[in-house]
Design an enzyme around this catalytic site. Structure first.
Site, PDB file in Angstrom:
ATOM      1  N   GLU A 135      48.284  20.445 116.884  1.00 19.05           N
ATOM      2  CA  GLU A 135      49.582  20.243 115.934  1.00 19.05           C
ATOM      3  C   GLU A 135      49.303  21.456 115.184  1.00 19.05           C
ATOM      4  OE1 GLU A 135      51.808  18.052 114.985  1.00 19.05           O
ATOM      5  OE2 GLU A 135      51.991  19.507 113.265  1.00 19.05           O
ATOM      6  N   ASP A 175      49.939  26.960 116.852  1.00 14.87           N
ATOM      7  CA  ASP A 175      51.406  26.982 117.620  1.00 14.87           C
ATOM      8  C   ASP A 175      51.360  26.685 119.157  1.00 14.87           C
ATOM      9  OD1 ASP A 175      54.008  27.416 118.377  1.00 14.87           O
ATOM     10  OD2 ASP A 175      54.320  28.637 116.609  1.00 14.87           O
ATOM     11  N   GLU A 180      48.163  16.757 124.181  1.00 19.99           N
ATOM     12  CA  GLU A 180      49.453  16.444 123.589  1.00 19.99           C
ATOM     13  C   GLU A 180      49.716  17.381 122.428  1.00 19.99           C
ATOM     14  OE1 GLU A 180      49.511  12.814 121.107  1.00 19.99           O
ATOM     15  OE2 GLU A 180      51.794  13.107 120.728  1.00 19.99           O
ATOM     16  N   LYS A 183      70.300  23.757 116.810  1.00 27.98           N
ATOM     17  CA  LYS A 183      71.349  24.738 116.833  1.00 27.98           C
ATOM     18  C   LYS A 183      70.972  25.623 118.230  1.00 27.98           C
ATOM     19  CE  LYS A 183      71.798  25.680 111.956  1.00 27.98           C
ATOM     20  NZ  LYS A 183      70.720  25.913 110.882  1.00 27.98           N
ATOM     21  N   THR A 238      54.092   6.084 120.175  1.00 31.25           N
ATOM     22  CA  THR A 238      53.834   7.042 119.226  1.00 31.25           C
ATOM     23  C   THR A 238      54.295   6.449 117.768  1.00 31.25           C
ATOM     24  OG1 THR A 238      55.849   8.351 119.015  1.00 31.25           O
ATOM     25  CG2 THR A 238      54.260   8.661 120.856  1.00 31.25           C
ATOM     26  N   GLU A 239      54.150   7.344 116.486  1.00 36.75           N
ATOM     27  CA  GLU A 239      54.463   6.654 115.364  1.00 36.75           C
ATOM     28  C   GLU A 239      56.123   6.947 115.308  1.00 36.75           C
ATOM     29  OE1 GLU A 239      51.857   8.803 115.186  1.00 36.75           O
ATOM     30  OE2 GLU A 239      50.361   8.029 113.944  1.00 36.75           O
ATOM     31  N   TYR A 240      56.652   7.870 115.894  1.00 39.63           N
ATOM     32  CA  TYR A 240      58.283   7.945 115.913  1.00 39.63           C
ATOM     33  C   TYR A 240      58.699   7.169 116.682  1.00 39.63           C
ATOM     34  CZ  TYR A 240      58.779  12.390 113.088  1.00 39.63           C
ATOM     35  OH  TYR A 240      58.781  13.324 111.973  1.00 39.63           O
ATOM     36  N   GLU A 241      57.761   6.737 117.961  1.00 44.63           N
ATOM     37  CA  GLU A 241      58.526   5.587 118.791  1.00 44.63           C
ATOM     38  C   GLU A 241      58.811   4.288 118.140  1.00 44.63           C
ATOM     39  OE1 GLU A 241      56.343   5.762 122.351  1.00 44.63           O
ATOM     40  OE2 GLU A 241      57.845   4.322 123.384  1.00 44.63           O
ATOM     41  N   ASP A 243      60.281  18.141 118.015  1.00 42.66           N
ATOM     42  CA  ASP A 243      61.337  18.801 117.140  1.00 42.66           C
ATOM     43  C   ASP A 243      62.746  19.114 118.021  1.00 42.66           C
ATOM     44  OD1 ASP A 243      59.935  18.393 115.199  1.00 42.66           O
ATOM     45  OD2 ASP A 243      59.196  20.101 115.098  1.00 42.66           O
TER      46      ASP A 243
END
Ligand SMILES: C[S@@+](CC[C@H](N)C(=O)[O-])C[C@H]1O[C@@H](n2cnc3c(N)ncnc32)[C@H](O)[C@@H]1O
Length: 218
Positions: free
Chosen positions: A68, A98, A43, A124, A195-198, A120
């Site tokens: 991460e 990275d 992941e 732009k 996930t946490e964001y989900e 993310d």
């Protein structure tokens, strides 16, 4: 996600038994790290690790590696690993790096599946190459994925999702499935681990997009 600087993050993360300190040294040898021949799923942009740890618990026959970029974030994942629920898992490792450098860390065909969750958006246009689903990243993934290796991507950001669908096509990958509303798509939502964001975004009523794609075949 970049949490405020936590002084103990670097030392705690580097000392943790699940964290691989010089991941380039394991290139081509990840099966030895796990001491088995199970497939490797990674992941990228794992955040605080809830998805990876729950997946590892549910699938003991798969090896999971969470990548991460920030130690301050990875710290949260290793702390979660140390809880009673996850501390005995043998099929989990973490890497702080990275994702741009994945091909330095995994050999050709060493990875069977890549998960990208709520990456993310880099809204732009001039930052489009930084998006983890850009053709630049797909090229890197192509090197490390095995034949018929897959990418699974979830996001609530429809602009990023549409961009990703285009990039998948442009890179010559095969789109196996996609939905603009995962939680109401019975087939694709089966076995879904949030996930946490989900949790956060679906809790606000945002539909979740998901795609599954197979790497280009030569
Ligand atoms: C928006 S958060 C999502 C976290 C988690 N996947 C979730 O769904 O809850 C994106 C995470 O990806 C990490 N990230 C972004 N770009 C990265 C890169 N190039 N390499 C490694 N991690 C990255 C960020 O530090 C952040 O923790």
């Amino acid at each position: 996600m970049r949490l405020r600087n936590i002084p103990r993050a670097e030392s705690t993360v580097q000392a943790h038994r699940t964290v691989i300190r010089r991941p380039e040294d394991q290139k081509g040898c990840w099966r030895q790290v796990f001491q088995n021949r199970s497939p490797i799923y990674i992941e990228i942009g794992m955040g605080k690790g809830s998805f990876l740890l729950n997946m590892a618990k549910q699938h003991p026959d798969i090896n999971f590696i969470g990548i991460e970029r920030y130690t301050s974030v990875l710290l949260r994942a290793v702390e979660k690993y140390d809880t009673e629920e996850f501390q005995d898992l043998q099929n989990v490792r973490f890497v702080c790096m990275d994702a741009r450098n994945v091909a330095d860390v995994f050999a050709e065909g060493e990875v069977s599946r890549i998960y990208l969750n709520f990456s993310d958006p880099w809204p732009k246009a001039r930052h489009a190459k930084r998006r983890l689903t850009s053709t630049e990243f797909l090229e890197r993934y192509e090197k490390i994925l095995c034949e018929k290796g897959t990418l699974e991507f979830k996001t609530d950001n429809t602009e990023l999702f549409n961009f990703s669908l285009e990039q998948i096509r442009e890179a010559g990958w095969t789109l196996l499935a996609f939905t603009y509303d995962l939680h109401h798509n019975e087939a694709m939502n089966r076995g879904n681990v949030m996930t946490e964001y989900e949790e956060k975004f679906s809790g606000r009523g945002n539909p979740i997009n998901k795609l599954i794609a197979e790497k280009r075949n030569f």
